[in-house]
Each structure stands twice: as structure tokens, then as C-alpha cells.
Design an enzyme around this catalytic site. Structure first.
Site, PDB file in Angstrom:
ATOM      1  N   GLY A 146       0.819  -1.199   0.000  1.00 52.19           N
ATOM      2  CA  GLY A 146       0.000   0.000   0.000  1.00 52.19           C
ATOM      3  C   GLY A 146       0.850   1.244   0.000  1.00 52.19           C
ATOM      4  O   GLY A 146       2.077   1.184   0.155  1.00 52.19           O
ATOM      5  N   PRO A 200       2.481   4.949   1.234  1.00 49.10           N
ATOM      6  CA  PRO A 200       3.083   5.338   2.518  1.00 49.10           C
ATOM      7  C   PRO A 200       2.041   5.913   3.472  1.00 49.10           C
ATOM      8  O   PRO A 200       1.092   6.563   3.051  1.00 49.10           O
ATOM      9  CB  PRO A 200       4.119   6.400   2.122  1.00 49.10           C
ATOM     10  N   GLY A 201       2.259   5.655   4.737  1.00 49.59           N
ATOM     11  CA  GLY A 201       1.428   6.276   5.763  1.00 49.59           C
ATOM     12  C   GLY A 201       0.142   5.559   6.084  1.00 49.59           C
ATOM     13  O   GLY A 201      -0.673   6.081   6.850  1.00 49.59           O
ATOM     14  N   VAL A 202      -0.085   4.357   5.533  1.00 51.38           N
ATOM     15  CA  VAL A 202      -1.340   3.661   5.820  1.00 51.38           C
ATOM     16  C   VAL A 202      -1.194   2.673   6.972  1.00 51.38           C
ATOM     17  O   VAL A 202      -2.168   2.003   7.327  1.00 51.38           O
ATOM     18  CB  VAL A 202      -1.856   2.928   4.557  1.00 51.38           C
ATOM     19  N   GLY A 203       0.013   2.559   7.553  1.00 50.32           N
ATOM     20  CA  GLY A 203       0.174   1.737   8.748  1.00 50.32           C
ATOM     21  C   GLY A 203       0.701   0.339   8.499  1.00 50.32           C
ATOM     22  O   GLY A 203       0.434  -0.565   9.289  1.00 50.32           O
ATOM     23  N   LYS A 204       1.463   0.148   7.435  1.00 53.02           N
ATOM     24  CA  LYS A 204       1.968  -1.194   7.134  1.00 53.02           C
ATOM     25  C   LYS A 204       2.956  -1.668   8.204  1.00 53.02           C
ATOM     26  O   LYS A 204       2.889  -2.803   8.668  1.00 53.02           O
ATOM     27  CB  LYS A 204       2.649  -1.197   5.756  1.00 53.02           C
ATOM     28  N   THR A 205       3.884  -0.793   8.567  1.00 53.61           N
ATOM     29  CA  THR A 205       4.892  -1.182   9.561  1.00 53.61           C
ATOM     30  C   THR A 205       4.285  -1.319  10.946  1.00 53.61           C
ATOM     31  O   THR A 205       4.583  -2.266  11.683  1.00 53.61           O
ATOM     32  CB  THR A 205       6.031  -0.146   9.577  1.00 53.61           C
ATOM     33  N   SER A 253      -3.949   2.825 -18.452  1.00 53.65           N
ATOM     34  CA  SER A 253      -5.301   3.135 -17.970  1.00 53.65           C
ATOM     35  C   SER A 253      -5.774   4.524 -18.375  1.00 53.65           C
ATOM     36  O   SER A 253      -6.789   4.991 -17.880  1.00 53.65           O
ATOM     37  CB  SER A 253      -5.349   3.001 -16.445  1.00 53.65           C
ATOM     38  N   LYS A 289      -7.636   4.440  -6.902  1.00 53.54           N
ATOM     39  CA  LYS A 289      -8.145   5.485  -7.788  1.00 53.54           C
ATOM     40  C   LYS A 289      -9.478   6.033  -7.289  1.00 53.54           C
ATOM     41  O   LYS A 289      -9.731   7.248  -7.346  1.00 53.54           O
ATOM     42  CB  LYS A 289      -8.299   4.925  -9.202  1.00 53.54           C
TER      43      LYS A 289
END
Length: 767
Positions: A348, A350-355, A672, A715
Site C-alpha cells: 500500500g 506510505p502512511g497507511v500503517g503497514k509497519t 489506464s 483510484k
């Protein structure tokens, strides 16, 4: 009684004086100094007896051997302090009949010991044997040349024993035995025994010297001495305490049989080396690594699924799909031994909380957490480690992480797996194949450790911004879980529950002196951040807290309440406008497209200008090859179907078409944008405007078909953030609508299409 004489008595520590020899020694005790003084005042003679306990300072007559040697003082030298050095000559043996103390000195009445001769032939046999032994001992230079000459000239057996005993390296009690023995034959027998001992020592030293010389290079004096010491320890069977201690630790560690055998073998090699040897330190460090690694240590997993889910809900808002996957993992774990754990890959922007979700997984499972960043890793040795033959070698970061975890079942985060690269030093992505394959990682071999290490119980979690740069074999080993961006409602909840309290505490703001309203949070989300994650939102909240801290510290306010109205006064005017969509109004020759990037979805305004010319096509905006091909396909379709849209075919021969995709400096590519370009081109030639509230994504073919695309969720979220109400999507992408949050699906009208004609009718006014 004619042989009885009175002498001052001098007690000697650790040495025995024999007749027919000279000796020098220091005198410092008061009782000894007084004895020397009394002797000097009389005839310079005194009786020297050996002290039984060498370390005893204050002695009496019971602490002395009765048999000693009457000596004559030849020289007295005064030394610094109350100490003198005397040189004496041994005259004859004597036995003290009476010892008493007088004038701070021992006085004795002594009787001279006369030699007792017996069997002359036996004495001569012992005497000759002693001289033969002396010849063998002489070859090793164990006696000084002057001493050897004196012994060779000696014809008196007692004198021979006295001189030889004085220079032999035997114990004090053995020398005292030779001094006390009265029969000459017995003295010679003892002398032969001790000379044989000297000869055996001499032979052993030659053997040790020969062994050492075979193992060292020329002119290495220091190394020679160490090898000699090692050989001595080997003869004595002394392996050292360190080896025993390490061997005990290895056996108590409970290592796998193969690992224990390897560790003991390396310990055996190490014990044969000197501690100053470089290889000794390499082997010691290797054994320490074996002992420090967890081989059987394991943490207990959370038993109740509800407890794990509760922890996940405390740490993160939303992410229902991930929480459901962790619940499934726990349920399976309770029914199995935990081997062959899945490899989860969170993908995903950056900043969505993966880590942070990986850390929460570890906390919810009750496991240790280890993080390893793969960004920029180019050296394969970072994963597999270095061989011990290299200087400064060490294990790879996988084994290092396991040592840090201290258990065989941690949650191991491999961060930024899409940023890994390769060069001439190897392919770290290839090295990860073994680590991340559940069928292989049970026998992972690090080059430094050199023995299989079981990684099958480790829960590996990886993160990536995009899947495009991950090698296909590596990607095949991972279970992909996509994290799209957050909706405004989700961001609002995350800010209220986590970000605001976190930053409020970080800036030292108390609850009673600082507050931020829901309207202010909405304003921050809509006007100051335009991202898929919440990283910039966290920064903006931090900025608000710092501004509030300044006001409170200056004393300008007792309490700061941040609202939507006073937000601009604190951090400045809005940076983005959410309302109005991608276009400011219905425009001719401009259409809004949707694009996927590594940082989330975004909107693109594609501009087309038709002008008088020679029919040239100009493409700008730093477009990739795929987008250039899409543009040419769109032009070709409209030219081939121009009559259907009321366009004169001849106009294309005298019209130049300029297609531009702002921003010009940002690289753009992907399959696209075809229908968006076709819409903008048709609008430019028909002079009919495109609706500002419509965005679109999809690829076009020369036959007018609309092909499916990827990244629909990202999107859609980008269109939602921009306030767009209608999105044209390929009909084949309708299955992807389930992944889009309900809040987005309820606010946006998705228009599925299969033909580009449907796109034109939905987006262009008047078609």
C-alpha cells in the site's frame, strides 16, 4: 664432646647451603642481622639452617631444621634500607643439639657431622654412576661450565654430592634430605636418583622443543615461546578452565545434534590455540553466537482469539481484512504446531500503517518483534552472512534478528521489500527466496553459522509500496494483502483515537489546556492533506500542537481550543480545495483521469489542443511508452470513426494535435489513460465540453473496446478525496468494487462501460 661448638644461627628461607660451595643471599630480619653481627665480632662463623615454613616471618626454634651447614662469612655488602647481602663459604655439615635465643639472635650448640663410610665398592659404583649420568646431563648445559669442571675434578664422594646438590633444580625438602643423610653410600644413591630426574627433565624439554620447532616459522621468538607453553600444557594434560566452561554451556544449551557436534568440534580447535591468536578470537566469537542464538526458546501465543482481536482494535482503526487474516492465523495455530507459517506481504501507499500493523500483530500474538529494513540492501551477505574466513565476518541480518528476538517464533518484519536491489556483490532478493519459502526455511543456512537454522516457526511479515519491483519468484512466496488509502471518515477516527492524543502528549499539552474539535480535524483532512495515508495528517496535528504550546508558554492563553474557524490563524491558509472536482468547470479539450502511483491513487487532467498545422501529433508531460501508445490508439479510433461524431475527415490532415498531461516534470506511464485521452481529443475536435464531475479510467483499443485496469480502490479513493461524484470504469472491474469502503461506494456513482461510445455519452455534454 670435642666436636661441640657454639655458633650464632641464621635461618634461611627457601634455600639450602652445602659444604664446599659458596652462596650469596640477602638478610633483612632482625634476628638474622643480629646473628651476622655476632659472627662478625667473633670468628665470622655461623650455622645456616633452613626454615621449614618459607612464608613464616616470626619463627622459633621449632620452625627450623636441626641439620645445617657451618659457613664462614667472606663478604658483607650493605643495601638500601635495613638490609645486607652476605657471601658465605660452606665449611662442613653440623647438627644443632641445642637452640636458644640470646641478644635478639638464635644461638646454637652444634655438633659436626662426619662422613660415615661403609662398603667401599658400593660407594665407588654409585660414584661412577653419578659421573656417567652427569655426562648426559652436561649435553644440555644444565650446569655452569665451572661447576662441571669442579665435579669432574672431584675425587671425594661427599664433596661431589655437596656440589651437585647445590646446583640441581630439586625441591628444598629433597636438598635437605641430602644434607641430613650421614652414610656416604646413601647420599650417593639419592644423588643418582635426582640426577636421573634432571636427565628425564632434560629429555622431556628436548622433546617439547622438537615438537615446537616443527610448528613455527623461523625467527618468531614470541610465537616459539607460546608454542612451547602450549606443548608443556599438553604434556601435563591441562586443557584450561575456559574450555570446560564452554563445553558445559554447549551441552546444557540443548542444541540440535548436528549443531552441538559442530560447536564441540570448533571448541576443540580453539582449545589448541593461544588466546592471542587471531583465529582463536574468531572461533570464540563463533561459539558465542551459537550459544546466544535461540534454538528451542519459544514464547507462548495468545490463547483466546478475542484477546488478540481486542489488541488489534486498540492499536488500529479499520483494517478489517487484516484483522480477519490474523484471526484465521491464530485459529489455525491452535490446531497445528505453528510450522510453515504464511508469509504476509502488506502492500500500500506510505502512511497507511503497514509497519505499525506488523508491530501490533506481534503484540496481539504475544510474540517478540524484530524489524529489518531492506531499503537499499545490495549485498547478498546482508541476508546470508559472511564466511568466517573473511576479516570482520559476521552473521547475516536474519540470524542477527533471531538473536535479538531471543525466541524461535518471533514476528519478523522485512520492511520495504520492494526497495531491495542487486549489484556485483550478489542478489539479496535471491537470498530471500530461501528465507521466505515455508518449504525451505526450516533448514536455512547462514554462511557464518554454517549449520541449518529453523525459521519455520517465524511469522514473516513484509511491506511494500508496489509489487512491480518485487521479483516474481519472491512475490510468489508471499500472501499479498493490499492496504488502500483511508477515507476521510477513517482518517477522522484515526486522528481522534490515536494521532491527537499521541501528539498532545509529545508536545507536553494537558487535556485541560488543549483541545481540537471534530470540525478542525475535518478541515485538516480536506484542506491541508491530500494523501492516501495519515502521515502528513500526523505532521499537521503536530504543527497545531506546537503552535498551541507556544501560545500557552507565552501566557497569551490559559487554554487553546482549535476549531475550523481559527485553524488558519494557527497554521496558515488551506493548501488544497476538495470541492469542485478535478476541473474547475465543464471544459473543452480537458478530461479528468485516474492514476495509480506508489504513494496511492491520484487524479490527472489530460489536456488536448487542436490547432492548424500539418497533422502532426505532439505528446508532452514526460509520458512513458505505454501512454504514448494509448494516445495514438485514441487518435486512430477517433479518426476512423470521425463521421459518427460529425467530424470532417480532412480536418485531421491540416490539424496538429497536442496532448499534454500536467505536471510536466512528473514521469507518467501505465495502461489506464486511453479512454481519458480519447474523451479529451473528441471534446477538442467537437468543441463540446467534458463534465467536471466525471473522472474515468480504462484502456482503449482500436475497435473501441474498454479494457480493465488495476488499482481501482486507490483510484476511487483519490476521486473521493477530490469530491468527484461519477467515475467511469471498465465493466470487467465491477468485481473490484467490493474492496472499496462503503463510505466511498455510497458517495460515488460508478459507471461500468464496455464500449468507448458509452464513455463519450457519459462524459461529454451534447454527444
Amino acid at each position: 664432646m670435642a666436636n661441640l661448638h657454639e655458633f650464632p644461627l641464621l635461618a634461611l628461607r627457601g634455600r639450602v647451603v652445602f659444604p664446599n660451595t659458596t652462596m650469596s643471599f640477602d638478610v633483612g630480619r632482625l634476628v638474622s642481622l643480629t646473628a651476622v653481627k655476632l659472627a662478625s665480632e667473633k670468628d665470622s662463623r655461623l650455622l645456616v639452617c633452613t626454615q621449614k615454613a618459607q612464608d613464616k616471618e616470626d619463627i622459633d626454634e621449632n620452625d627450623l631444621y636441626e641439620t645445617g651447614t657451618v659457613v664462614k662469612i667472606r663478604q658483607i655488602t650493605r643495601l638500601p634500607g635495613n638490609t645486607i647481602r652476605i657471601s658465605v663459604e660452606g665449611l662442613y655439615r653440623a647438627r644443632a643439639k641445642q637452640i636458644f635465643k640470646e641478644k635478639e639472635s638464635f644461638i646454637c650448640v652444634a655438633e659436626e657431622i662426619m662422613p660415615v663410610h661403609g662398603d667401599v665398592a658400593l660407594e665407588e659404583a654409585y660414584f661412577r654412576t653419578a659421573k656417567e649420568i652427569l655426562k648426559d646431563v652436561t649435553s644440555d648445559n644444565r650446569f655452569a661450565k665451572e661447576t662441571l669442571n669442579a665435579l669432574e675434578r672431584c675425587t671425594d664422594p661427599d664433596e661431589f654430592v655437596n656440589i651437585a646438590a647445590n646446583y640441581m633444580q630439586i625441591r628444598v625438602d629433597q636438598k635437605q634430605e641430602l644434607l641430613e643423610c650421614e652414610r656416604t653410600a646413601d647420599r650417593l644413591k639419592l644423588c643418582d636418583r635426582y640426577l636421573n630426574y634432571e636427565l628425564e627433565i632434560s629429555r622431556l624439554e628436548r622433546k617439547i622443543g622438537a615438537v615446537v620447532r616443527q610448528n613455527i616459522e623461523k625467527n618468531q621468538k614470541e610465537y616459539y615461546l607460546r608454542e612451547q607453553l602450549r606443548a608443556i600444557h599438553s604434556e601435563l594434560g591441562d586443557d584450561g578452565e575456559e574450555k570446560d566452561e564452554l563445553e558445559q554451556k554447549i551441552k546444557e544449551k540443548g542444541l540440535p545434534p548436528e549443531v552441538e557436534e559442530k560447536a564441540l568440534k570448533e571448541l576443540s580447535r580453539m582449545s589448541r590455540m593461544q588466546s592471542s591468536s587471531p583465529e582463536y578470537n574468531v572461533l570464540r566469537l563463533y561459539i558465542d553466537w551459537i550459544l546466544d542464538l535461540p534454538w528451542k526458546e519459544q514464547t507462548a501465543d495468545t490463547e483466546l482469539l478475542s484477546d488478540a482481536v481486542k489488541i488489534l482494535n486498540e492499536d488500529h482503526y479499520g483494517l478489517e481484512k487484516i484483522k480477519e487474516r490474523i484471526t484465521e492465523y491464530l485459529a489455525v495455530l491452535k490446531r497445528t504446531d505453528g510450522a510453515n507459517a504464511p508469509i504476509l506481504c502488506f502492500v500500500g501507499p506510505p502512511g497507511v500503517g503497514k509497519t505499525s500493523i506488523a508491530s501490533s500483530i506481534a503484540r496481539s500474538l504475544g510474540r517478540k518483534f524484530v524489524r529489518m529494513s531492506l531499503g537499499g540492501v545490495k549485498d547478498e551477505a546482508e541476508i546470508r552472512g559472511h564466511r568466517k574466513t573473511y576479516v570482520g565476518s559476521m552473521p547475516g541480518r536474519i540470524i542477527t534478528g533471531m538473536k535479538k528476538a531471543g525466541s524461535v517464533n518471533p514476528v519478523f518484519l522485512l520492511d520495504e521489500v520492494d526497495k531491495i536491489s542487486s549489484d556485483l556483490r550478489g542478489d539479496p532478493a535471491g537470498a530471500l527466496l530461501e528465507v521466505l519459502d515455508p518449504a525451505q526455511n526450516g533448514t536455512f543456512v547462514d554462511r557464518y553459522i554454517e549449520v541449518p537454522y529453523d525459521l519455520s516457526k517465524v511469522l514473516f511479515v513484509t511491506t511494500a509500496n508496489t509489487l512491480d519491483t518485487i521479483p516474481a519468484p519472491l512475490l510468489d512466496r508471499m500472501e499479498i494483502i493490499e492496504l488502500g488509502g483511508y477515507t476521510s471518515e477513517e482518517k477522522k477516527e484515526i486522528a481522534k483515537r490515536y494521532l491527537v492524543p499521541k501528539k498532545q502528549a509529545a508536545n507536553g499539552l494537558k487535556k485541560e489546556e488543549f483541545s481540537i474539535t471534530a470540525g478542525a480535524i475535518d478541515a485538516l483532512i480536506d484542506g491541508y492533506t491530500l494523501e492516501a495515508g495519515v502521515r502528513n495528517l500526523e505532521r499537521m496535528i503536530d504543527t497545531v500542537c506546537r503552535k498551541a504550546a507556544v501560545k500557552l508558554s507565552d501566557g497569551n492563553a490559559e487554554k487553546v481550543c482549535v476549531t475550523a474557524k481559527n485553524l488558519a490563524d494557527l497554521i496558515g491558509a488551506k493548501r488544497y480545495e476538495r470541492d469542485g472536482g478535478a476541473l474547475t468547470g465543464d471544459e473543452v479539450g480537458a478530461a479528468t483521469g485516474l492514476a495509480w502511483t506508489a504513494v496511492g491513487g491520484t487524479t490527472l487532467t489530460i489536456e488536448v489542443s487542436a490547432m492548424h498545422g500539418k497533422g502532426d501529433i505532439l505528446l508532452t508531460g514526460k509520458l512513458g511508452d505505454v501512454m504514448k501508445e494509448s494516445a495514438r490508439a485514441a487518435i486512430s479510433y477517433i479518426r476512423s470513426n470521425s463521421e459518427s461524431y460529425g467530424i470532417d475527415v480532412s480536418v485531421f490532415e491540416s490539424t496538429d494535435i497536442h496532448i499534454h498531461v500536467p505536471e510536466g516534470a512528473t514521469p507518467k506511464d501505465g495502461p489506464s489513460a486511453g479512454i481519458t485521452m480519447a474523451t479529451a481529443i473528441l471534446s477538442a475536435f467537437t468543441k463540446k465540453p467534458v463534465k467536471k464531475s466525471v473522472a474515468m479510467t480504462g484502456e482503449i483499443t482500436l475497435r473501441g473496446k474498454v479494457l480493465p485496469i488495476g488499482g481501482l480502490k486507490e483510484k476511487a479513493l483519490a476521486a473521493y478525496r477530490k469530491g468527484i461524484h461519477d467515475i467511469i470504469i471498465p465493466a470487467d472491474n465491477q468485481k473490484d468494487l467490493e474492496e472499496i469502503p462503503e463510505a466511498v461506494r455510497g458517495s460515488i456513482n460508478f459507471i461500468p462501460v464496455t464500449e468507448v461510445d458509452t464513455v463519450f455519452k457519459s462524459a461529454i455534454i451534447g454527444i
